[in-house]
Scaffold this motif. Structure first.
Motif, PDB file in Angstrom:
ATOM      1  N   ASP A 300       0.853  -1.192   0.000  1.00 49.55           N
ATOM      2  CA  ASP A 300       0.000   0.000   0.000  1.00 49.55           C
ATOM      3  C   ASP A 300       0.890   1.244   0.000  1.00 49.55           C
ATOM      4  O   ASP A 300       1.522   1.577   0.997  1.00 49.55           O
ATOM      5  CB  ASP A 300      -0.908  -0.019   1.228  1.00 49.55           C
ATOM      6  CG  ASP A 300      -1.869   1.152   1.253  1.00 49.55           C
ATOM      7  OD1 ASP A 300      -1.853   1.986   0.325  1.00 49.55           O
ATOM      8  OD2 ASP A 300      -2.663   1.237   2.224  1.00 49.55           O
ATOM      9  N   TYR A 301       0.913   1.937  -1.139  1.00 53.97           N
ATOM     10  CA  TYR A 301       1.695   3.175  -1.258  1.00 53.97           C
ATOM     11  C   TYR A 301       0.864   4.414  -0.946  1.00 53.97           C
ATOM     12  O   TYR A 301       1.391   5.527  -0.959  1.00 53.97           O
ATOM     13  CB  TYR A 301       2.297   3.284  -2.657  1.00 53.97           C
ATOM     14  CG  TYR A 301       3.655   2.628  -2.758  1.00 53.97           C
ATOM     15  CD1 TYR A 301       4.826   3.371  -2.624  1.00 53.97           C
ATOM     16  CD2 TYR A 301       3.774   1.258  -2.966  1.00 53.97           C
ATOM     17  CE1 TYR A 301       6.078   2.773  -2.711  1.00 53.97           C
ATOM     18  CE2 TYR A 301       5.024   0.653  -3.057  1.00 53.97           C
ATOM     19  CZ  TYR A 301       6.174   1.427  -2.927  1.00 53.97           C
ATOM     20  OH  TYR A 301       7.416   0.826  -3.005  1.00 53.97           O
ATOM     21  N   GLY A 302      -0.432   4.228  -0.694  1.00 60.18           N
ATOM     22  CA  GLY A 302      -1.263   5.349  -0.273  1.00 60.18           C
ATOM     23  C   GLY A 302      -1.734   6.263  -1.392  1.00 60.18           C
ATOM     24  O   GLY A 302      -2.426   7.241  -1.148  1.00 60.18           O
ATOM     25  N   ARG A 303      -1.368   5.945  -2.621  1.00 57.35           N
ATOM     26  CA  ARG A 303      -1.825   6.761  -3.747  1.00 57.35           C
ATOM     27  C   ARG A 303      -1.787   5.901  -5.014  1.00 57.35           C
ATOM     28  O   ARG A 303      -0.995   4.956  -5.112  1.00 57.35           O
ATOM     29  CB  ARG A 303      -0.964   8.012  -3.922  1.00 57.35           C
ATOM     30  CG  ARG A 303       0.505   7.778  -4.206  1.00 57.35           C
ATOM     31  CD  ARG A 303       1.268   9.100  -4.183  1.00 57.35           C
ATOM     32  NE  ARG A 303       2.642   8.975  -4.628  1.00 57.35           N
ATOM     33  CZ  ARG A 303       3.650   8.614  -3.853  1.00 57.35           C
ATOM     34  NH1 ARG A 303       3.426   8.319  -2.570  1.00 57.35           N
ATOM     35  NH2 ARG A 303       4.879   8.553  -4.338  1.00 57.35           N
ATOM     36  N   PRO A 304      -2.621   6.223  -5.993  1.00 54.16           N
ATOM     37  CA  PRO A 304      -2.685   5.413  -7.209  1.00 54.16           C
ATOM     38  C   PRO A 304      -1.516   5.696  -8.144  1.00 54.16           C
ATOM     39  O   PRO A 304      -0.774   6.674  -7.983  1.00 54.16           O
ATOM     40  CB  PRO A 304      -4.019   5.846  -7.835  1.00 54.16           C
ATOM     41  CG  PRO A 304      -4.214   7.248  -7.343  1.00 54.16           C
ATOM     42  CD  PRO A 304      -3.636   7.290  -5.962  1.00 54.16           C
ATOM     43  N   MET A 306       1.270   4.034  -8.694  1.00 59.23           N
ATOM     44  CA  MET A 306       2.648   3.813  -8.260  1.00 59.23           C
ATOM     45  C   MET A 306       3.376   2.746  -9.074  1.00 59.23           C
ATOM     46  O   MET A 306       4.609   2.746  -9.132  1.00 59.23           O
ATOM     47  CB  MET A 306       2.680   3.454  -6.778  1.00 59.23           C
ATOM     48  CG  MET A 306       2.480   4.657  -5.859  1.00 59.23           C
ATOM     49  SD  MET A 306       3.707   5.966  -6.157  1.00 59.23           S
ATOM     50  CE  MET A 306       5.227   5.141  -5.700  1.00 59.23           C
ATOM     51  N   ASP A 320       0.040  -3.359 -11.187  1.00 59.86           N
ATOM     52  CA  ASP A 320      -0.725  -2.197 -10.737  1.00 59.86           C
ATOM     53  C   ASP A 320      -1.955  -2.660  -9.980  1.00 59.86           C
ATOM     54  O   ASP A 320      -2.789  -3.407 -10.500  1.00 59.86           O
ATOM     55  CB  ASP A 320      -1.140  -1.362 -11.954  1.00 59.86           C
ATOM     56  CG  ASP A 320      -1.767  -0.034 -11.576  1.00 59.86           C
ATOM     57  OD1 ASP A 320      -2.149   0.147 -10.396  1.00 59.86           O
ATOM     58  OD2 ASP A 320      -1.890   0.829 -12.460  1.00 59.86           O
ATOM     59  N   GLU A 329      -6.692   0.325  -5.612  1.00 53.94           N
ATOM     60  CA  GLU A 329      -6.233   1.523  -6.316  1.00 53.94           C
ATOM     61  C   GLU A 329      -4.888   2.046  -5.837  1.00 53.94           C
ATOM     62  O   GLU A 329      -4.077   2.534  -6.643  1.00 53.94           O
ATOM     63  CB  GLU A 329      -7.286   2.637  -6.183  1.00 53.94           C
ATOM     64  CG  GLU A 329      -8.645   2.275  -6.769  1.00 53.94           C
ATOM     65  CD  GLU A 329      -9.508   1.453  -5.815  1.00 53.94           C
ATOM     66  OE1 GLU A 329      -9.056   1.192  -4.661  1.00 53.94           O
ATOM     67  OE2 GLU A 329     -10.616   1.061  -6.207  1.00 53.94           O
ATOM     68  N   ASN A 330      -4.613   1.982  -4.553  1.00 51.61           N
ATOM     69  CA  ASN A 330      -3.387   2.574  -4.005  1.00 51.61           C
ATOM     70  C   ASN A 330      -2.263   1.559  -3.826  1.00 51.61           C
ATOM     71  O   ASN A 330      -1.268   1.858  -3.165  1.00 51.61           O
ATOM     72  CB  ASN A 330      -3.682   3.235  -2.657  1.00 51.61           C
ATOM     73  CG  ASN A 330      -4.632   4.408  -2.796  1.00 51.61           C
ATOM     74  OD1 ASN A 330      -4.715   5.043  -3.847  1.00 51.61           O
ATOM     75  ND2 ASN A 330      -5.357   4.701  -1.728  1.00 51.61           N
ATOM     76  N   HIS A 331      -2.412   0.405  -4.416  1.00 56.81           N
ATOM     77  CA  HIS A 331      -1.489  -0.692  -4.161  1.00 56.81           C
ATOM     78  C   HIS A 331      -0.699  -1.095  -5.401  1.00 56.81           C
ATOM     79  O   HIS A 331      -1.065  -0.778  -6.529  1.00 56.81           O
ATOM     80  CB  HIS A 331      -2.255  -1.921  -3.651  1.00 56.81           C
ATOM     81  CG  HIS A 331      -2.900  -1.746  -2.325  1.00 56.81           C
ATOM     82  ND1 HIS A 331      -4.026  -0.968  -2.130  1.00 56.81           N
ATOM     83  CD2 HIS A 331      -2.582  -2.252  -1.101  1.00 56.81           C
ATOM     84  CE1 HIS A 331      -4.385  -1.001  -0.861  1.00 56.81           C
ATOM     85  NE2 HIS A 331      -3.510  -1.771  -0.214  1.00 56.81           N
TER      86      HIS A 331
END
Length: 354
Positions: A300-304, A306, A320, A329-331
């Motif tokens: 989980d990078y906390g934003r889409p 990545m 993605d 979406e954020n992973h």
């Protein structure tokens, strides 16, 4: 495919293939077949490919205390084909399918193309190091598609959870299609429980040696058809309309399941170290729950977006998370079934890209 898709200088860690040698028993089985008889197999007219069905039943009994009827086994090229065939014969367009999300993205594509509306069962982080879910209203669903162990989170469902799902399947008259392809990649003390041991006559179990034994190109999978209605529907179809397994796929699967457990234990030890290494070396702020099974890390990078950033800046090709549906979406998904030096280089590169 895994390495061919990556641009020069980029390390691929996306599709679920291992960077490890094939089990020796599998290699020897394929050599024997290639150097021996390539004629029509004795099991040509058997939906379960003869000895393969027996070996599957033996393995399930030995490892999971489940004694499936070999006579209820059919073979397919892979899990995706098996799922599509079962949906084709057992459901109709418009029938809802409940599935834990985020989910294996080819399954999401199948549901969309076949017009089987998704009813997501959202997996969300719990207060510990795993995942929880709350069942939505399942009225209007025809199928519970259960992926256990779960892809991409690596979650292994407990007996209590499986019994709860079974209760809802009974209440809503659901067919359960259980994808258990990652069962052999479960880490102790977690235990895989075949859903068919809980609700046998509603369950179609899908599995294959391809994930645990790195045989994605072999194109051989097994479906145990516990549901009498689905067995009847398949029996009414022309016998070869969905194709047939081939001798290399059958021989490789038998060699994996019957003669390659020592290779699997050694591989699991490496994967166990790798999943823990990731926990120790991820960049600060990246969410990670150590998977209970599989060789897939759900980050989980906390934003889409990545995956694109990390391919460009870290030179690491990941999957993605947006492709895995609601909650993804954020992973990104990282395949850690590689050697320890390669994983070390991947983690070094991720550290440099914030």
């Amino acid at each position: 495919m895994k390495w061919a898709k990556a641009a020069p200088g980029v390390i691929p860690a996306w599709i679920a293939d291992m960077d490890l040698p094939t089990a020796p028993a599998v290699v020897e089985a394929l050599k024997r077949r290639a150097e021996g008889d390539l004629g029509y197999p004795t099991w040509l007219d058997s939906p379960g490919c003869g000895a393969l069905a027996e070996v599957f039943a033996e393995r399930m009994a030995r490892r999971y205390s489940w004694s499936p009827d070999p006579g209820h086994v059919r073979t397919f090229s892979d899990i995706n084909q098996a799922l599509q065939v079962i949906l084709h014969v057992a459901t109709r367009p418009g029938d809802g399918v409940a599935l834990h999300t985020p989910a294996y993205h080819p399954f999401l594509g199948t549901l969309e193309v076949m017009d089987r509306p998704l009813r997501p069962i959202r997996l969300v982080p719990d207060e510990g190091d795993s995942w929880r879910y709350e069942l939505p209203e399942l009225s209007g669903c025809r199928v519970l598609l259960l992926v256990n162990p779960q892809n991409p989170t690596g979650r292994v469902f407990t007996r209590q959870e499986l019994e709860e799902l079974a209760e809802h399947a009974e209440r809503h008259d659901l067919l359960v299609i259980a994808d258990e392809i990652h069962a052999d990649l479960t880490y102790a003390p977690n235990q895989h429980i075949p859903f068919a041991t809980i609700l046998p006559e509603r369950t179609v179990t899908l599995t294959s040696a391809t994930k645990a034994f790195n045989l994605g190109g072999i194109r051989c999978s097994v479906a145990h058809i516990g549901s009498p209605a689905v067995r009847a529907a398949l029996a009414a179809e022309p016998p070869f309309v969905y194709g047939s397994a081939h001798v290399f796929g059958v021989d490789a699967t038998i060699a994996a399941w019957r003669d390659s457990d020592a290779w699997l234990e050694e591989t699991l030890a490496l994967l166990d170290r790798n999943r823990k290494t990731i926990a120790a070396r991820l960049p600060e702020g990246v969410g990670y729950r150590v998977p209970q099974a599989t060789y897939l890390a759900w980050l989980d990078y906390g934003r889409p977006g990545m995956a694109e950033v990390l391919e460009r800046e870290a030179k690491v090709l990941l999957s993605d998370g947006a492709a895995f549906g609601p909650g993804g979406e954020n992973h990104v998904r990282l395949n850690f079934s590689t050697t320890e030096p390669v994983l070390g280089e991947i983690l070094d590169r991720l550290q440099r890209a914030r």
